[in-house]
Design a protein around this motif. Structure first.
Motif, PDB file in Angstrom:
ATOM      1  N   ALA A 186       0.700  -1.228  -0.001  1.00  0.00           N
ATOM      2  CA  ALA A 186      -0.032   0.078  -0.030  1.00  0.00           C
ATOM      3  C   ALA A 186       0.883   1.256   0.108  1.00  0.00           C
ATOM      4  O   ALA A 186       0.593   2.152  -0.641  1.00  0.00           O
ATOM      5  N   TYR A 187       1.914   1.220   0.767  1.00  0.00           N
ATOM      6  CA  TYR A 187       2.770   2.334   0.831  1.00  0.00           C
ATOM      7  C   TYR A 187       3.922   2.462  -0.187  1.00  0.00           C
ATOM      8  O   TYR A 187       4.259   3.398  -0.575  1.00  0.00           O
ATOM      9  N   MET A 188       4.668   1.074  -0.728  1.00  0.00           N
ATOM     10  CA  MET A 188       5.643   1.357  -1.669  1.00  0.00           C
ATOM     11  C   MET A 188       4.933   1.151  -3.125  1.00  0.00           C
ATOM     12  O   MET A 188       5.850   1.769  -3.864  1.00  0.00           O
ATOM     13  N   GLY A 189       3.826   0.656  -3.160  1.00  0.00           N
ATOM     14  CA  GLY A 189       3.325   0.751  -4.622  1.00  0.00           C
ATOM     15  C   GLY A 189       2.689   1.874  -5.247  1.00  0.00           C
ATOM     16  O   GLY A 189       2.842   3.107  -4.604  1.00  0.00           O
ATOM     17  N   SER A 190       1.987   2.182  -6.344  1.00  0.00           N
ATOM     18  CA  SER A 190       1.412   3.359  -6.597  1.00  0.00           C
ATOM     19  C   SER A 190       0.287   3.655  -5.767  1.00  0.00           C
ATOM     20  O   SER A 190      -0.164   2.963  -5.223  1.00  0.00           O
ATOM     21  N   GLN A 191       0.435   5.013  -5.644  1.00  0.00           N
ATOM     22  CA  GLN A 191      -0.544   5.953  -5.170  1.00  0.00           C
ATOM     23  C   GLN A 191      -1.737   6.308  -5.804  1.00  0.00           C
ATOM     24  O   GLN A 191      -2.585   7.203  -5.496  1.00  0.00           O
ATOM     25  N   ALA A 192      -1.727   5.973  -7.188  1.00  0.00           N
ATOM     26  CA  ALA A 192      -2.776   6.319  -7.961  1.00  0.00           C
ATOM     27  C   ALA A 192      -4.276   6.251  -7.564  1.00  0.00           C
ATOM     28  O   ALA A 192      -5.091   7.217  -7.750  1.00  0.00           O
ATOM     29  N   HIS A 193      -4.428   5.154  -7.031  1.00  0.00           N
ATOM     30  CA  HIS A 193      -5.767   4.762  -6.688  1.00  0.00           C
ATOM     31  C   HIS A 193      -6.217   5.779  -5.346  1.00  0.00           C
ATOM     32  O   HIS A 193      -7.521   5.997  -5.020  1.00  0.00           O
ATOM     33  N   VAL A 194      -5.211   6.041  -4.472  1.00  0.00           N
ATOM     34  CA  VAL A 194      -5.362   7.044  -3.497  1.00  0.00           C
ATOM     35  C   VAL A 194      -5.784   8.466  -3.826  1.00  0.00           C
ATOM     36  O   VAL A 194      -6.944   8.764  -3.264  1.00  0.00           O
ATOM     37  N   GLU A 195      -5.393   9.021  -4.783  1.00  0.00           N
ATOM     38  CA  GLU A 195      -5.623  10.137  -5.410  1.00  0.00           C
ATOM     39  C   GLU A 195      -6.960  10.024  -6.357  1.00  0.00           C
ATOM     40  O   GLU A 195      -7.657  11.048  -6.121  1.00  0.00           O
ATOM     41  N   GLU A 196      -7.364   8.886  -6.882  1.00  0.00           N
ATOM     42  CA  GLU A 196      -8.589   8.634  -7.589  1.00  0.00           C
ATOM     43  C   GLU A 196      -9.572   8.846  -6.646  1.00  0.00           C
ATOM     44  O   GLU A 196     -10.799   9.567  -6.911  1.00  0.00           O
ATOM     45  N   MET A 197      -9.451   8.144  -5.619  1.00  0.00           N
ATOM     46  CA  MET A 197     -10.553   8.012  -4.565  1.00  0.00           C
ATOM     47  C   MET A 197     -10.688   9.319  -3.875  1.00  0.00           C
ATOM     48  O   MET A 197     -11.980   9.821  -3.785  1.00  0.00           O
ATOM     49  N   ARG A 198      -9.696  10.153  -3.546  1.00  0.00           N
ATOM     50  CA  ARG A 198      -9.678  11.291  -3.101  1.00  0.00           C
ATOM     51  C   ARG A 198     -10.646  12.479  -3.832  1.00  0.00           C
ATOM     52  O   ARG A 198     -11.644  13.146  -3.546  1.00  0.00           O
ATOM     53  N   GLN A 199     -10.226  12.438  -5.048  1.00  0.00           N
ATOM     54  CA  GLN A 199     -10.894  13.390  -6.212  1.00  0.00           C
ATOM     55  C   GLN A 199     -12.318  13.037  -6.291  1.00  0.00           C
ATOM     56  O   GLN A 199     -13.202  13.760  -6.456  1.00  0.00           O
ATOM     57  N   ALA A 200     -12.859  11.614  -6.304  1.00  0.00           N
ATOM     58  CA  ALA A 200     -14.225  11.116  -6.279  1.00  0.00           C
ATOM     59  C   ALA A 200     -14.929  11.878  -5.262  1.00  0.00           C
ATOM     60  O   ALA A 200     -15.841  12.332  -5.337  1.00  0.00           O
ATOM     61  N   PHE A 201     -14.379  11.736  -3.829  1.00  0.00           N
ATOM     62  CA  PHE A 201     -14.955  12.349  -2.878  1.00  0.00           C
ATOM     63  C   PHE A 201     -15.242  13.824  -2.798  1.00  0.00           C
ATOM     64  O   PHE A 201     -15.937  14.185  -2.302  1.00  0.00           O
ATOM     65  N   GLU A 202     -14.012  14.543  -3.145  1.00  0.00           N
ATOM     66  CA  GLU A 202     -14.098  15.840  -3.481  1.00  0.00           C
ATOM     67  C   GLU A 202     -15.384  16.065  -4.263  1.00  0.00           C
ATOM     68  O   GLU A 202     -16.040  17.138  -4.208  1.00  0.00           O
ATOM     69  N   LYS A 203     -15.509  15.391  -5.294  1.00  0.00           N
ATOM     70  CA  LYS A 203     -16.634  15.820  -6.340  1.00  0.00           C
ATOM     71  C   LYS A 203     -18.074  15.558  -5.992  1.00  0.00           C
ATOM     72  O   LYS A 203     -18.881  16.382  -5.981  1.00  0.00           O
ATOM     73  N   ARG A 204     -18.056  14.488  -5.105  1.00  0.00           N
ATOM     74  CA  ARG A 204     -19.368  14.114  -4.312  1.00  0.00           C
ATOM     75  C   ARG A 204     -19.785  15.197  -3.408  1.00  0.00           C
ATOM     76  O   ARG A 204     -20.688  15.879  -3.316  1.00  0.00           O
ATOM     77  N   LEU A 205     -18.515  15.840  -2.591  1.00  0.00           N
ATOM     78  CA  LEU A 205     -18.894  16.750  -1.629  1.00  0.00           C
ATOM     79  C   LEU A 205     -19.416  18.037  -2.251  1.00  0.00           C
ATOM     80  O   LEU A 205     -20.365  18.612  -1.883  1.00  0.00           O
ATOM     81  N   ALA A 206     -18.803  18.422  -3.178  1.00  0.00           N
ATOM     82  CA  ALA A 206     -19.052  19.672  -4.012  1.00  0.00           C
ATOM     83  C   ALA A 206     -20.620  19.456  -4.518  1.00  0.00           C
ATOM     84  O   ALA A 206     -21.396  20.758  -4.374  1.00  0.00           O
ATOM     85  N   ILE A 207     -21.241  18.400  -4.957  1.00  0.00           N
ATOM     86  CA  ILE A 207     -22.301  18.537  -5.524  1.00  0.00           C
ATOM     87  C   ILE A 207     -23.570  18.188  -4.273  1.00  0.00           C
ATOM     88  O   ILE A 207     -24.556  19.058  -4.027  1.00  0.00           O
ATOM     89  N   ILE A 208     -23.192  17.367  -3.267  1.00  0.00           N
ATOM     90  CA  ILE A 208     -24.025  17.120  -2.220  1.00  0.00           C
ATOM     91  C   ILE A 208     -24.247  18.153  -1.240  1.00  0.00           C
ATOM     92  O   ILE A 208     -25.387  18.470  -0.958  1.00  0.00           O
ATOM     93  N   TYR A 209     -23.208  18.864  -1.112  1.00  0.00           N
ATOM     94  CA  TYR A 209     -23.147  20.012  -0.056  1.00  0.00           C
ATOM     95  C   TYR A 209     -24.228  21.018  -0.482  1.00  0.00           C
ATOM     96  O   TYR A 209     -24.877  21.461   0.508  1.00  0.00           O
ATOM     97  N   ASP A 210     -24.037  21.388  -1.824  1.00  0.00           N
ATOM     98  CA  ASP A 210     -25.081  22.434  -2.346  1.00  0.00           C
ATOM     99  C   ASP A 210     -26.507  22.118  -2.119  1.00  0.00           C
ATOM    100  O   ASP A 210     -27.368  22.890  -1.795  1.00  0.00           O
TER     101      ASP A 210
END
Length: 395
Positions: free
Chosen positions: A281-305
């Motif tokens: 998890a720490y030594m391999g690619s972190q692409a999935h971490v960023e992908e998930m973070r971006q998805a949460f950020e998008k959801r937050l922007a829509i649902i908050y409003d």
């Protein structure tokens, strides 16, 4: 059979209770949308799963050292150096069966009967219970909604007594999603140094931060604060590995040693296979971490409003984690309910939306909604909530 008094004094987890009720309704065929989950809705990345399977096939299925695999401890040290610029030695790391177990073991190793731990509210539900299980006394300080649910140095100073042993800082926060800034942490840290308080820095949501905000660890601000801090973290939220149960603590060598001795008599060691997965998890690619973070950020922007236009709802916009923590007191009153707990129960039974009452987090006027579910489900849930309140108001 007579149970131990320490167990009888525990408050059941409101998160687990509402989740169980939602599952019961689902099993009866009801279309329930659960917003109570405290875990990402993504599967663990495949490279991590593959690494764990490979470790088993290579025969790594036996006990490990109680404090964790030496390789994993070294990887965690490298992670701290890379992410926060903090240098730790592997002797200052203990790997545990989840971050929750790291906290539990810490309080067992740290507290004597009557020792006080300062807990800002709103708080994660297990903090006070774990303190009480260790014989300690939770001392609550209200993080005011007007201050983004964060406590101030003056508030902290006012509740310190001769019995105060530690203060908990959770940033980003569960349930509020708020972060402390570098300046705010520095000011709180000065009080802790002056009063010789251990800082328990729960950083489990550090990778889930949105917009221009940045996670800062109080331990990175000075050598003195690093020595005064024990960091709690893990791979559960950042890498969607909640069921793998791998967390860790980093801090004072003697305290880590005491925690390790205690763990050797409780869990023996964290699950071997899960530790190998965590190395990847720490030594391999972190692409999935960023992908998930971006998805949460998008959801937050829509649902908050959509959430803040529900009658009677107000909400400080979260900066991290994956929770919304709106104040629903007025909505409960408009809907004809005596309190937010009753309002939350009615939302589940009548609107088929499961939220967590804020009373379990020390904030009875609020509710917690997790946006760790699909955007479609989130939008439907908020629409149901909005319609529920408006229908109650018109009756």
């Amino acid at each position: 059979m007579k149970l131990a008094s320490r167990v009888k004094a525990l408050t059941p987890s409101s998160t687990l209770a509402i989740t169980a009720k939602a599952k019961e309704l689902k099993s009866q065929g009801h279309d329930v949308i659960g917003l109570g989950a405290g875990e990402p809705d993504y599967n663990t990345p495949q490279n991590i799963i593959d690494a764990a399977v490979k470790s088993m096939n290579e025969g790594h299925t036996k006990y490990t050292p109680s404090a964790g695999l030496p390789t994993l401890k070294q990887v965690i040290c490298e992670k701290f150096q890379k992410d926060q610029g903090i240098n730790y030695d592997p002797s200052q790391i203990i790997v545990t069966s989840g971050a929750k177990h790291a906290l539990y073991t810490l309080f067992q190793a740290l507290l004597d009967d009557g020792d006080e731990v300062i807990i800002p509210t709103p708080y994660w539900v297990s903090y006070p219970e774990q303190v009480k299980l260790a014989g300690g006394v939770p001392v609550y300080v209200e993080g005011m909604e007007a201050n983004e649910f964060k406590i101030t140095p003056n508030q902290l100073r006012e509740v310190i007594s001769d019995r105060t042993k530690a203060v908990i800082i959770n940033s980003p926060s569960n349930p509020t999603g708020m972060l402390y800034t570098k300046e705010e942490l520095q000011a709180l840290g000065e009080v802790c140094l002056e009063k010789d308080l251990l800082i328990v820095s729960d950083e489990i949501y550090e990778k889930l931060v949105y917009g221009e905000h940045k996670h800062v660890s109080i331990a990175e601000l000075s050598p003195q604060l690093k020595e005064q801090t024990i960091i709690i973290n893990g791979v559960s939220k950042s890498h969607s590995m909640t069921g793998w149960r791998i967390g860790y603590a980093a801090g004072n060598k003697e305290l880590i040693k005491a925690m390790t001795n205690l763990a050797s008599h409780s869990t023996s060691n964290p699950t071997t296979t899960a530790q190998f997965g965590s190395i990847e998890a720490y030594m391999g690619s972190q692409a999935h971490v960023e992908e998930m973070r971006q998805a949460f950020e998008k959801r937050l922007a829509i649902i908050y409003d959509k959430l803040v236009v529900i009658p009677g709802f107000t909400c400080v916009k979260p900066q991290g984690a994956f929770y919304l923590f709106p104040n629903a007191k007025e909505a409960a009153e408009l809907s004809g309910y005596a309190d937010v707990d009753a309002f939350s129960e009615a939302l589940l039974e009548d609107a088929m939306v499961a939220v967590i009452p804020g009373s379990g987090f020390g904030a009875p006027d609020n509710i917690r909604l997790s946006y760790a579910t699909s955007l479609e489900q989130l939008e439907t849930a908020v629409e149901r909530m909005d319609q529920f309140v408006r229908n109650k108001m018109s009756n």
